[in-house]
Write a protein that holds these residues in place. Structure first.
Motif, PDB file in Angstrom:
ATOM      1  N   ARG A   1       0.854  -1.142  -0.098  1.00 26.11           N
ATOM      2  CA  ARG A   1       0.107   0.134  -0.023  1.00 26.11           C
ATOM      3  C   ARG A   1       0.776   1.256   0.028  1.00 26.11           C
ATOM      4  O   ARG A   1       0.240   2.428   0.244  1.00 26.11           O
ATOM      5  N   GLY A   2       2.142   1.158  -0.168  1.00 23.59           N
ATOM      6  CA  GLY A   2       3.192   2.347  -0.119  1.00 23.59           C
ATOM      7  C   GLY A   2       3.422   2.610   1.432  1.00 23.59           C
ATOM      8  O   GLY A   2       4.081   3.722   1.506  1.00 23.59           O
ATOM      9  N   GLY A   3       3.447   1.739   2.105  1.00 23.72           N
ATOM     10  CA  GLY A   3       3.794   2.026   3.601  1.00 23.72           C
ATOM     11  C   GLY A   3       5.235   2.038   3.906  1.00 23.72           C
ATOM     12  O   GLY A   3       6.038   1.614   2.805  1.00 23.72           O
ATOM     13  N   THR A   4       5.787   2.481   5.079  1.00 17.01           N
ATOM     14  CA  THR A   4       7.162   2.575   4.926  1.00 17.01           C
ATOM     15  C   THR A   4       7.841   1.455   5.612  1.00 17.01           C
ATOM     16  O   THR A   4       7.120   0.317   6.212  1.00 17.01           O
ATOM     17  N   ALA A   5       9.093   1.160   5.499  1.00 17.78           N
ATOM     18  CA  ALA A   5       9.860  -0.073   6.036  1.00 17.78           C
ATOM     19  C   ALA A   5       9.588  -0.089   7.566  1.00 17.78           C
ATOM     20  O   ALA A   5       9.503  -1.084   7.927  1.00 17.78           O
ATOM     21  N   ILE A   6       9.738   0.976   8.234  1.00 17.61           N
ATOM     22  CA  ILE A   6       9.591   1.037   9.437  1.00 17.61           C
ATOM     23  C   ILE A   6       7.981   0.521   9.977  1.00 17.61           C
ATOM     24  O   ILE A   6       8.143  -0.169  11.164  1.00 17.61           O
ATOM     25  N   ASP A   7       7.123   1.015   9.359  1.00 13.94           N
ATOM     26  CA  ASP A   7       5.788   0.599   9.526  1.00 13.94           C
ATOM     27  C   ASP A   7       5.804  -1.083   9.492  1.00 13.94           C
ATOM     28  O   ASP A   7       5.212  -1.756  10.191  1.00 13.94           O
ATOM     29  N   ALA A   8       6.312  -1.569   8.433  1.00 16.66           N
ATOM     30  CA  ALA A   8       6.275  -2.899   7.993  1.00 16.66           C
ATOM     31  C   ALA A   8       7.004  -3.586   9.271  1.00 16.66           C
ATOM     32  O   ALA A   8       6.572  -4.885   9.560  1.00 16.66           O
ATOM     33  N   VAL A   9       8.112  -3.453   9.633  1.00 14.93           N
ATOM     34  CA  VAL A   9       8.833  -3.975  10.491  1.00 14.93           C
ATOM     35  C   VAL A   9       8.137  -3.949  12.046  1.00 14.93           C
ATOM     36  O   VAL A   9       8.116  -5.276  12.478  1.00 14.93           O
ATOM     37  N   GLU A  10       7.493  -2.879  12.362  1.00 15.18           N
ATOM     38  CA  GLU A  10       6.867  -2.892  13.686  1.00 15.18           C
ATOM     39  C   GLU A  10       5.707  -3.898  13.515  1.00 15.18           C
ATOM     40  O   GLU A  10       5.539  -4.716  14.481  1.00 15.18           O
ATOM     41  N   TYR A  11       4.981  -3.643  12.526  1.00 14.26           N
ATOM     42  CA  TYR A  11       3.585  -4.345  12.520  1.00 14.26           C
ATOM     43  C   TYR A  11       3.663  -5.997  12.253  1.00 14.26           C
ATOM     44  O   TYR A  11       3.135  -6.733  12.759  1.00 14.26           O
ATOM     45  N   THR A  12       4.775  -6.096  11.586  1.00 12.15           N
ATOM     46  CA  THR A  12       5.061  -7.540  11.287  1.00 12.15           C
ATOM     47  C   THR A  12       5.826  -8.180  12.715  1.00 12.15           C
ATOM     48  O   THR A  12       5.418  -9.298  13.083  1.00 12.15           O
ATOM     49  N   ILE A  13       6.527  -7.733  13.395  1.00 10.55           N
ATOM     50  CA  ILE A  13       7.045  -8.108  14.365  1.00 10.55           C
ATOM     51  C   ILE A  13       5.935  -8.232  15.758  1.00 10.55           C
ATOM     52  O   ILE A  13       5.858  -9.113  16.387  1.00 10.55           O
ATOM     53  N   ARG A  14       5.008  -7.183  15.680  1.00 13.87           N
ATOM     54  CA  ARG A  14       3.950  -7.354  16.515  1.00 13.87           C
ATOM     55  C   ARG A  14       3.143  -8.681  16.555  1.00 13.87           C
ATOM     56  O   ARG A  14       2.612  -9.281  17.393  1.00 13.87           O
ATOM     57  N   VAL A  15       2.966  -9.104  15.121  1.00 14.37           N
ATOM     58  CA  VAL A  15       2.372 -10.466  15.014  1.00 14.37           C
ATOM     59  C   VAL A  15       2.842 -11.404  15.687  1.00 14.37           C
ATOM     60  O   VAL A  15       2.170 -12.240  16.443  1.00 14.37           O
ATOM     61  N   MET A  16       4.416 -11.586  15.520  1.00 12.47           N
ATOM     62  CA  MET A  16       4.861 -12.703  16.479  1.00 12.47           C
ATOM     63  C   MET A  16       4.925 -12.323  17.840  1.00 12.47           C
ATOM     64  O   MET A  16       5.158 -13.479  18.655  1.00 12.47           O
ATOM     65  N   GLU A  17       5.056 -11.219  18.229  1.00 13.63           N
ATOM     66  CA  GLU A  17       4.897 -11.074  19.689  1.00 13.63           C
ATOM     67  C   GLU A  17       3.666 -11.381  20.239  1.00 13.63           C
ATOM     68  O   GLU A  17       3.643 -11.545  21.295  1.00 13.63           O
ATOM     69  N   ASP A  18       2.754 -11.243  19.592  1.00 14.43           N
ATOM     70  CA  ASP A  18       1.293 -11.670  20.005  1.00 14.43           C
ATOM     71  C   ASP A  18       1.037 -13.187  20.231  1.00 14.43           C
ATOM     72  O   ASP A  18       0.032 -13.479  20.658  1.00 14.43           O
ATOM     73  N   SER A  19       2.026 -13.891  19.635  1.00 16.84           N
ATOM     74  CA  SER A  19       1.777 -15.244  19.546  1.00 16.84           C
ATOM     75  C   SER A  19       2.722 -16.016  20.621  1.00 16.84           C
ATOM     76  O   SER A  19       3.698 -15.625  20.894  1.00 16.84           O
ATOM     77  N   PRO A  20       1.928 -17.088  21.173  1.00 14.23           N
ATOM     78  CA  PRO A  20       2.686 -17.637  22.045  1.00 14.23           C
ATOM     79  C   PRO A  20       3.935 -18.648  21.455  1.00 14.23           C
ATOM     80  O   PRO A  20       4.663 -19.147  22.537  1.00 14.23           O
ATOM     81  N   LEU A  21       3.893 -18.803  20.420  1.00 19.10           N
ATOM     82  CA  LEU A  21       4.828 -19.759  19.706  1.00 19.10           C
ATOM     83  C   LEU A  21       6.196 -19.349  20.040  1.00 19.10           C
ATOM     84  O   LEU A  21       7.188 -20.241  19.880  1.00 19.10           O
ATOM     85  N   PHE A  22       6.601 -17.864  19.712  1.00 18.19           N
ATOM     86  CA  PHE A  22       7.902 -17.338  19.883  1.00 18.19           C
ATOM     87  C   PHE A  22       8.286 -16.816  21.204  1.00 18.19           C
ATOM     88  O   PHE A  22       7.510 -16.298  21.883  1.00 18.19           O
ATOM     89  N   ASN A  23       9.606 -16.640  21.410  1.00 20.68           N
ATOM     90  CA  ASN A  23      10.061 -15.977  22.710  1.00 20.68           C
ATOM     91  C   ASN A  23      10.203 -14.633  22.323  1.00 20.68           C
ATOM     92  O   ASN A  23      11.209 -14.004  22.196  1.00 20.68           O
ATOM     93  N   ALA A  24       9.090 -13.837  22.448  1.00 21.25           N
ATOM     94  CA  ALA A  24       8.957 -12.457  22.479  1.00 21.25           C
ATOM     95  C   ALA A  24       7.602 -12.035  22.738  1.00 21.25           C
ATOM     96  O   ALA A  24       6.415 -12.878  22.427  1.00 21.25           O
ATOM     97  N   GLY A  25       7.378 -11.126  23.492  1.00 18.50           N
ATOM     98  CA  GLY A  25       5.977 -10.702  23.723  1.00 18.50           C
ATOM     99  C   GLY A  25       5.183 -11.738  24.639  1.00 18.50           C
ATOM    100  O   GLY A  25       5.758 -12.268  25.595  1.00 18.50           O
ATOM    101  N   LYS A  26       3.931 -12.199  24.349  1.00 18.95           N
ATOM    102  CA  LYS A  26       3.268 -13.188  24.741  1.00 18.95           C
ATOM    103  C   LYS A  26       3.934 -14.563  25.179  1.00 18.95           C
ATOM    104  O   LYS A  26       3.584 -15.084  26.206  1.00 18.95           O
TER     105      LYS A  26
END
Length: 330
Positions: free
Chosen positions: A72-97
């Motif tokens: 959609r023309g978003g920035t690399a910074i936005d993409a990095v933050e929102y992508t990592i949030r998906v993994m932080e919100d998952s109990p599968l990975f050692n980050a966030g949840k």
């Protein structure tokens, strides 16, 4: 008869210049996103099929999230933050949840993010009540004069920035708690579960970010490489964007992310060759386990590790998409 002979001169000029400016099929991708979900002792023998499917599905979800931003023309910074949030919100990975527990039965999370266009960066360490540490790291980068905030100070800053604060019970997962008990009983095996993302956007800008719960059973409020700019995370439009995962002490000592970029900038090594030199030569000789993912300024992707596996994947504007786990996967 040559029909073009009857075309007006200006129309011939238009057709000729349009042909020259038409995009080729093998042009550099408009955008690229690459991720990891940790490297370590990961094999088909110790990863159940159902759990493997969950990991692959979540990696695809993370890639789709980042791609949606970039397309959609978003920035690399936005993409990095929102992508990592998906993994932080998952109990599968050692980050966030899914953050692991320290020796004291607490969660102490670290994260960092860096903008390759400006070399601006933000990081947090030892955070235990912020739902998405990567978002806090970005706030530090954009809303403070500092690069790295720690512990209660980072939490206070998060509150002032309006980020979501949660009770420590949010981070409890039985799987991580059981892992701590095995470590305490001296039965644990060394595994790494850091998550990270690197991106190249349509404007030619690079960004990278990393988030982690650190090492299971860590003592004395140990901090690894994930929040250390140049060790676990680095981005510069002059070279590449990188996120690392592994035994953090070695990545700090060898400033892995920045050294790979420096080999590209000063020695003119390719992204692949620079990464190989550090990950598979220098770190191996030193006894450091782990890996890295990244994208360079030309859209080339590198996903490299010296361990048996690393959760990883990438997506490009060319519709190329790949998710892999094991070391022998192409």
């Amino acid at each position: 008869m040559n029909r073009t002979a009857f075309l007006p001169g200006y129309l011939l000029f238009f057709l000729f210049t349009s042909f020259l400016s038409a995009p080729s099929q093998d042009q550099t991708p408009k955008y690229v996103l690459v991720i990891h979900g940790g490297a370590g002792v990961i094999s088909r023998e110790n990863l159940e099929p159902e759990l493997e499917k969950q990991f692959r599905d979540k990696l695809r979800e993370a890639l789709d999230t980042g791609k949606a931003v970039l397309s959609r023309g978003g920035t690399a910074i936005d993409a990095v933050e929102y992508t990592i949030r998906v993994m932080e919100d998952s109990p599968l990975f050692n980050a966030g949840k899914g953050a692991v527990f320290s020796h004291y039965g607490t969660n102490e999370m670290d994260a960092s993010i860096m903008d390759g266009a400006t070399l601006n960066a933000g990081a947090v360490a030892g955070v235990g009540d912020v739902k998405n540490p990567i978002s806090l790291a970005r706030k530090v980068m954009e809303k403070s004069e500092h690069v790295l905030l720690y512990g209660s100070g980072a939490s206070e800053f998060a509150r002032k920035q309006g980020l979501t604060i949660v009770d420590s019970s949010y981070f409890f997962t039985q799987r991580r708690w059981d892992t701590l008990q095995r470590y305490l009983a001296k039965e644990g095996k060394n595994k790494f579960g850091t998550v990270g993302c690197a991106a190249l956007d349509q404007y030619g800008n690079l960004a990278a970010g990393t988030s982690t719960g650190g090492m299971t059973n860590k003592k004395f409020h140990r901090i690894g490489d994930s929040p250390i700019i140049g060790a676990g995370t680095y981005a510069s439009n002059n070279s590449c964007a990188i996120s690392c995962t592994g035994h953090g002490e070695f990545f700090i000592r060898y400033t892995v992310a920045r050294t790979i970029a420096a080999l590209m900038e000063y020695k003119q090594l390719s992204f692949h060759d620079a990464a190989y030199e550090i990950i598979n030569n220098e770190l191996v000789k030193a006894g450091g386990d782990g890996g890295m993912i990244g994208v360079d300024k030309d859209g080339n992707v590198v996903m490299m590790m010296n361990t048996s596996g690393m959760f990883r994947g990438f997506v490009k504007s060319t519709e190329e998409k790949h998710v892999t786990i094991y070391g022998d996967e192409e």
